[in-house]
Design an enzyme around this catalytic site. Structure first.
Site, PDB file in Angstrom:
ATOM      1  N   SER A 218      -5.768  24.403  10.611  1.00  0.00           N
ATOM      2  CA  SER A 218      -6.029  25.757  10.130  1.00  0.00           C
ATOM      3  C   SER A 218      -7.368  26.246  10.706  1.00  0.00           C
ATOM      4  O   SER A 218      -7.572  26.201  11.910  1.00  0.00           O
ATOM      5  CB  SER A 218      -6.004  25.780   8.601  1.00  0.00           C
ATOM      6  OG  SER A 218      -6.020  27.100   8.115  1.00  0.00           O
TER       7      SER A 218
ATOM      8  N   HIS B  35       2.242  25.167   6.518  1.00  0.00           N
ATOM      9  CA  HIS B  35       0.864  25.249   7.012  1.00  0.00           C
ATOM     10  C   HIS B  35       0.088  24.026   6.532  1.00  0.00           C
ATOM     11  O   HIS B  35      -0.078  23.815   5.337  1.00  0.00           O
ATOM     12  CB  HIS B  35       0.218  26.531   6.464  1.00  0.00           C
ATOM     13  CG  HIS B  35      -1.141  26.820   7.025  1.00  0.00           C
ATOM     14  ND1 HIS B  35      -1.315  27.407   8.257  1.00  0.00           N
ATOM     15  CD2 HIS B  35      -2.383  26.606   6.520  1.00  0.00           C
ATOM     16  CE1 HIS B  35      -2.601  27.561   8.484  1.00  0.00           C
ATOM     17  NE2 HIS B  35      -3.270  27.072   7.437  1.00  0.00           N
TER      18      HIS B  35
ATOM     19  N   ASP C  67       5.517  27.995   9.158  1.00  0.00           N
ATOM     20  CA  ASP C  67       4.130  28.301   8.768  1.00  0.00           C
ATOM     21  C   ASP C  67       4.047  29.748   8.285  1.00  0.00           C
ATOM     22  O   ASP C  67       4.297  30.677   9.058  1.00  0.00           O
ATOM     23  CB  ASP C  67       3.210  28.090   9.965  1.00  0.00           C
ATOM     24  CG  ASP C  67       1.725  28.144   9.608  1.00  0.00           C
ATOM     25  OD1 ASP C  67       1.357  28.906   8.695  1.00  0.00           O
ATOM     26  OD2 ASP C  67       0.945  27.421  10.237  1.00  0.00           O
TER      27      ASP C  67
END
Length: 284
Positions: free
Chosen positions: A102, A260, A232
């Site tokens: 991320s 994610h 995601d």
């Protein structure tokens, strides 16, 4: 496993290392707002079993690292990049294989651009471009946007915080696989218990970029692996595909139905991919 507090320039960072320091080093960078606990210990040990020396650490305002008053961080996104360098310095590592998830993937890109000599290779998980530009990339999934827009949490109420964090983790998972609420709740509880002030994670939501000159991703010269879930909800798959297209020689591993982050179901696959990637770089 060895926990160590790193203090540089008045900043304290909590780190944990796994394995033999003489093995190839892997630095794990979690997303902003998340402590190192979100790099599962079992996942770290998979990398150790593959012959790596692994380091994870708490960002500022998470876990046991330096914590500021909520709403008054006094640092920038550029400082979080420098924190990764501080961790390497404290462990007397000239460079490491850098794995970021991320926003940690964005920090990894910036490390490779501004501290190229400290990065042996790069693995970018569930992330997007760290440098600005109009690439016509898709927006987050509508369901995720609705969740974020409607979410309410009372940071003075522990139960409210727990329920919010669990619900947020569920939203990040993407909805195509069963969600392990019990395991997630246990992780959230542990995360809250070890934090100086868990409400301080909100500081990551509004950090200024800081003094980092812009550079194009085509300048990244280290071997790069992009890992991205097909479900995601934050950065749809096209973000990962575009990263792999922009970074010279980058490879893309798409994880079917993954959301994610590093999900339990994908840990062995991701660990194996990282080990293959770092081994190839070492062989070169």
């Amino acid at each position: 496993m060895t926990e160590r507090m790193v203090e540089v320039d008045g900043v304290e960072l909590c780190t944990e290392s796994f394995g033999d320091p003489s093995d190839p080093p892997v630095l794990l960078i979690m997303g902003t707002g998340a402590s190192m606990l979100w790099w599962d210990e079992g996942f770290c040990r998979m990398l150790v079993e593959g012959g790596c020396f692994v380091i994870r650490y708490d960002h500022r305002d998470t876990g046991r690292s330096t914590t500021c008053e909520p709403g008054r961080p006094g640092y920038t996104g550029a400082d979080l990049v420098e924190d990764a360098v501080r961790v390497l310095d404290a462990h007397e590592l000239r460079a490491a294989h850098v794995v970021g998830v991320s926003a940690g993937g964005a920090l990894g890109q910036l490390l490779a651009l501004h501290h190229a000599d400290r990065v042996l290779s790069l693995v970018l998980i569930s992330t997007s471009f760290a440098v600005p530009g109009d690439r016509d990339l898709p927006s987050p999934a509508e369901e995720f946007v609705r969740f974020v827009s409607a979410a309410h949490v009372d940071w003075s109420d522990g139960e409210s915080v727990i329920e919010h964090q669990v619900a947020y983790a569920r939203a990040l998972a993407g909805g195509r696989r069963p969600f392990d609420e019990a395991a997630t709740r246990a992780l959230v509880l542990h995360d809250i218990e070890r934090a100086h002030d868990f409400a301080a994670v909100r500081n990551h939501d509004s950090l200024p970029d800081g003094d980092l000159s812009q550079a194009h991703l085509s300048s990244i010269a280290v071997p790069t692996l992009v890992i991205h879930g097909t479900a995601d909800p934050v950065f749809p798959l096209r973000h990962g595909q575009a990263l792999a297209e922009q970074i010279p020689g980058a490879r893309l591993l798409a994880l079917e139905d993954a959301g994610h982050g590093v999900e339990r179901a994908d840990r062995s696959t991701i660990a194996a991919a990282i080990l293959e990637h770092t081994a190839a770089d070492t062989a070169d």
